[in-house]
Design an enzyme around this catalytic site. Structure first.
Site, PDB file in Angstrom:
ATOM      1  N   LYS A  53       0.850  -1.191   0.000  1.00 23.41           N
ATOM      2  CA  LYS A  53       0.000   0.000   0.000  1.00 23.41           C
ATOM      3  C   LYS A  53       0.880   1.233   0.000  1.00 23.41           C
ATOM      4  O   LYS A  53       1.776   1.371   0.832  1.00 23.41           O
ATOM      5  CB  LYS A  53      -0.922   0.008   1.215  1.00 23.41           C
ATOM      6  CG  LYS A  53      -2.009  -1.036   1.119  1.00 23.41           C
ATOM      7  CD  LYS A  53      -3.079  -0.809   2.161  1.00 23.41           C
ATOM      8  CE  LYS A  53      -4.222  -1.793   1.963  1.00 23.41           C
ATOM      9  NZ  LYS A  53      -5.327  -1.536   2.904  1.00 23.41           N
TER      10      LYS A  53
ATOM     11  N   LEU B 137       1.801  -5.703   3.418  1.00 31.19           N
ATOM     12  CA  LEU B 137       0.670  -6.478   3.908  1.00 31.19           C
ATOM     13  C   LEU B 137       0.550  -7.831   3.227  1.00 31.19           C
ATOM     14  O   LEU B 137       1.042  -8.025   2.116  1.00 31.19           O
ATOM     15  CB  LEU B 137      -0.636  -5.704   3.667  1.00 31.19           C
ATOM     16  CG  LEU B 137      -0.856  -4.436   4.491  1.00 31.19           C
ATOM     17  CD1 LEU B 137      -1.852  -3.530   3.796  1.00 31.19           C
ATOM     18  CD2 LEU B 137      -1.347  -4.794   5.884  1.00 31.19           C
TER      19      LEU B 137
ATOM     20  N   ASP C 290     -15.166  -0.873  13.850  1.00 37.00           N
ATOM     21  CA  ASP C 290     -15.644  -0.602  12.487  1.00 37.00           C
ATOM     22  C   ASP C 290     -15.787  -1.896  11.687  1.00 37.00           C
ATOM     23  O   ASP C 290     -15.355  -1.988  10.545  1.00 37.00           O
ATOM     24  CB  ASP C 290     -14.695   0.367  11.775  1.00 37.00           C
ATOM     25  CG  ASP C 290     -15.329   0.987  10.527  1.00 37.00           C
ATOM     26  OD1 ASP C 290     -16.576   0.999  10.437  1.00 37.00           O
ATOM     27  OD2 ASP C 290     -14.590   1.450   9.646  1.00 37.00           O
TER      28      ASP C 290
END
Length: 408
Positions: A169, A217, A263
């Site tokens: 990312k 990741l 969330d």
């Protein structure tokens, strides 16, 4: 404003696994009604850090800037003012404008070698205590883009030495600073890098240069669970129960580490190569040893009564979200969704919702035990794992190539 299809591992403009379909709508919410919600202290819009935002979006609630309780993030250096390099709001590939003075860090100094069941490779990371791997962009071969977001892009990548396939990312500092979400990124890195669970996406480390922050990741080839839900409209009992079981196990682990996610929703869940669920976004999570917080955050349809009413909350907010998610799996939309956000708030406060006739009685029982106005009355995670509906329906697939039980 439409619902977010935030994609860690599949872009909205590049059809990687299957065509993008339009999902259920969400009512735009810029801020909670003043008569029902304690107004936030700051005027900072709550932006998503990870994943694309150029697709239909489920609007995030405006929030205070949470601070890690009794926890000073180790990632404070992520967003130091750039001293060189040209900053731009236009997304670029990670190979463009490489900076020779990259600063690299590892947020996981005591990691052992990690084997990827998805790719069959091993990412070499430091094992010795105190030794840090100094990552830089030259350590990776950059592949195709996987996603495009408000703060940057996601790329398929391969670590040169081990040939380990991962997701890289790339976030632009100028855009993070402009949106005022540096704290959110620091918190996400600090929390996610220390979590080790098969149903939580692994964050191996990060590095940064004058203009960008890079997050290393795990790559989840199954893509975003929300897209799968859009494709199928709704899941049957077997598939829903399997996902709820895996999520409950991951949340039980998080809560044991004093981490509240806050969330949980389909957009923040990914699927691994074997169809296993993985929590992928910790942007609103918090490490809270005090276990009591008042920050308003999360997504409107998933907010529990104690948060919209401005009361103190703890890890039991995740139990409420688990109930909302279970309902959405079975029905195809959240239980409190209405035409106006004021009415949605009212229905959440009253815990007012209905089940379609095709929802089984056992599934209704589980959802009703999670969607309790009083947080102390909600079924704990161990109770979720022992619930008859979960035990009966959450059988794991026997073979890698077999579809999940009940897949439509």
């Amino acid at each position: 404003m439409e619902r977010a299809v935030k994609e860690n591992h599949k872009p909205s403009n590049v059809k990687v696994f299957h065509p993008m379909t339009e999902g259920p709508k969400r009512i735009p919410v810029s801020q909670p009604p003043s008569t029902q919600v304690r107004p936030p202290v700051t005027g900072v819009s709550a932006q998503r850090i990870l994943g694309p935002s150029n697709v239909p979006q489920r609007v995030m609630m405006q929030a205070q800037k949470p601070v890690l309780s009794n926890q000073k993030p180790t990632a404070q250096g992520l967003l130091r003012p750039a001293t060189h390099g040209h900053q731009t709001s236009k997304p670029q590939g990670p190979n463009e404008n490489r900076n020779p003075q990259q600063t690299s860090h590892s947020s996981t100094p005591n990691m052992e070698k990690k084997g990827s069941t998805d790719q069959g490779k091993t990412l070499a990371v430091p094992k010795e205590e105190g030794k840090k791997k100094q990552w830089c962009l030259e350590d990776f071969e950059i592949g195709r883009p996987l996603g495009k977001g408000k703060f940057g892009n996601v790329y398929l990548a391969r670590e040169r030495e081990s040939k380990f396939i991962l997701a890289l990312k790339v976030l632009f500092k100028s855009q993070l600073e402009k949106a005022g979400v540096e704290h959110q990124l620091r918190r996400e890195v600090e929390i996610q890098s220390h979590l080790r669970h098969p149903n939580i996406l692994r964050l191996y480390g990060y590095f940064h240069d004058a203009c960008r922050v890079y997050l290393i990741l795990d790559y989840a080839p199954g893509g975003e669970l929300f897209r799968e839900l859009q494709k199928c409209t709704r899941f049957d009992d077997q598939r829903s129960a399997l996902y709820i079981k895996q999520l409950a196990e991951a949340l039980l682990y998080c809560h044991s580490k004093k981490v509240i996610h806050r969330d949980i929703k389909p957009e923040n869940l990914l699927l691994g190569s074997n169809g296993e669920l993985k929590i992928a976004d910790f942007g609103w999570s918090v490490h809270a040893p005090s276990s009591r917080r008042t920050t308003l955050c999360g997504t409107l349809d998933y907010l529990p009564p104690e948060m919209i009413e401005g009361r103190m909350h703890d890890e039991k907010v995740d139990l409420w979200s688990l109930g909302v998610l279970c309902y959405e799996f079975l029905v195809g939309k959240p239980p409190f969704e209405t035409d106006t956000h004021q009415e949605t708030y009212r229905r959440i406060s009253k815990v007012e919702f209905q089940y379609p006739p095709y929802v089984s009685e056992e599934a209704k029982d589980l959802v009703s035990k999670l969607l309790k106005h009083n947080p102390n009355h909600r079924l704990p995670l161990k109770g979720v794992l022992e619930h008859p509906w979960i035990v009966k329906n959450s059988q794991q697939p026997k073979k890698k190539d077999e579809p999940l039980a009940g897949a439509q």
